[in-house]
Design an enzyme around this catalytic site. Structure first.
Site, mmCIF file in Angstrom:
data_model
loop_
_atom_site.group_PDB
_atom_site.id
_atom_site.type_symbol
_atom_site.label_atom_id
_atom_site.label_comp_id
_atom_site.label_asym_id
_atom_site.label_seq_id
_atom_site.Cartn_x
_atom_site.Cartn_y
_atom_site.Cartn_z
ATOM 1 N N ASP A 7 4.356 -5.861 -1.294
ATOM 2 C CA ASP A 7 2.896 -5.571 -1.258
ATOM 3 C C ASP A 7 2.499 -7.171 -1.537
ATOM 4 O O ASP A 7 2.227 -7.825 -2.501
ATOM 5 C CB ASP A 7 2.386 -5.029 -2.774
ATOM 6 C CG ASP A 7 0.760 -4.611 -2.449
ATOM 7 O OD1 ASP A 7 0.226 -4.619 -1.393
ATOM 8 O OD2 ASP A 7 0.390 -4.724 -3.473
ATOM 9 N N GLU A 68 3.362 -4.363 3.649
ATOM 10 C CA GLU A 68 2.143 -3.860 3.766
ATOM 11 C C GLU A 68 1.432 -4.823 4.967
ATOM 12 O O GLU A 68 1.479 -5.945 4.939
ATOM 13 C CB GLU A 68 1.455 -4.023 2.596
ATOM 14 C CG GLU A 68 -0.094 -3.123 2.918
ATOM 15 C CD GLU A 68 -0.803 -3.040 1.549
ATOM 16 O OE1 GLU A 68 -0.540 -1.930 0.841
ATOM 17 O OE2 GLU A 68 -1.637 -3.709 0.924
ATOM 18 N N ASP A 141 0.228 -3.572 -8.103
ATOM 19 C CA ASP A 141 1.151 -4.280 -7.071
ATOM 20 C C ASP A 141 2.597 -3.888 -6.992
ATOM 21 O O ASP A 141 3.016 -3.897 -5.691
ATOM 22 C CB ASP A 141 1.028 -5.800 -7.058
ATOM 23 C CG ASP A 141 -0.513 -6.231 -7.477
ATOM 24 O OD1 ASP A 141 -1.167 -6.521 -6.379
ATOM 25 O OD2 ASP A 141 -0.748 -6.493 -8.481
#
EC number: 3.1.21.10
Length: 187
Positions: A7, A68, A141
């Site tokens: 992430d 991501e 996160d």
């Protein structure tokens, strides 16, 4: 399959490694957050993130890296930092000869919770259930990185032929929690 989920972020970069078996069950290998000081120059911050990602790749030897996909945000400086961290992650994976993939936040949420607009708590709750964790992975996160890894593994793995094979792992975890009398997170 061992998957590293990332992430990306310039201040906090979530990393999560999971092992996913053919039956789509998963186990936690590693989870963490790589932090860079907000007052450091961008190049130094990216180098900090790169060192952290490189260490995870070296120590845990993933087969694939899922990152991501950067999406437009109103805050231009935030999206720029996220895009820069994403580029570092993809480059390091390529240098290590690893397959890479990107997934949007809504793809990840749908894969994990069955709902593409799920909130952070719902994602954390389902990640904890799927990985059989005693506590929710924090910060968000870190949970997002684990969700990315699970999403990638599940989207690429064929459904098992067993009777329950039509359910996704998130749906199975949800159903099992309901059977045990635990309330599923609200949508």
């Amino acid at each position: 399959m061992r998957v590293l989920g990332i992430d990306p972020g310039l201040t906090r970069c979530g990393v999560g490694v999971v092992d996913v078996r053919r039956d789509r069950s998963a186990s936690l290998v590693h989870v963490g957050v790589i932090r860079s000081p907000v007052d450091a120059p961008v190049a130094e911050r990216l180098a900090t993130i790169a060192r952290g990602i490189r260490a995870v790749i070296t120590e845990h030897a993933p087969e694939v890296v899922a990152v991501e996909r950067v999406f437009a945000q109103q805050n231009l400086s935030t999206v720029m930092g996220t895009a820069q961290a994403s580029g570092v992650a993809l480059m390091l994976a390529a240098e290590a000869g690893l397959e890479t993939a990107t997934h949007t936040p809504s793809e990840v949420k749908a894969a994990i919770t069955g709902y593409g607009s799920a909130d952070k708590l719902q994602v954390q709750t389902m990640v904890a259930r799927v990985l059989r964790l005693d506590a929710l992975p924090k910060p968000a996160d870190a949970a997002d990185a684990l969700a990315l890894a699970l999403c990638h593994a599940w989207r690429g793995a064929p459904a098992p032929a067993s009777a329950g094979g039509a359910l996704t792992p998130a749906q199975r975890a949800w159903a099992e929690a309901e059977k045990r009398g635990r309330r599923a997170p609200a949508r």
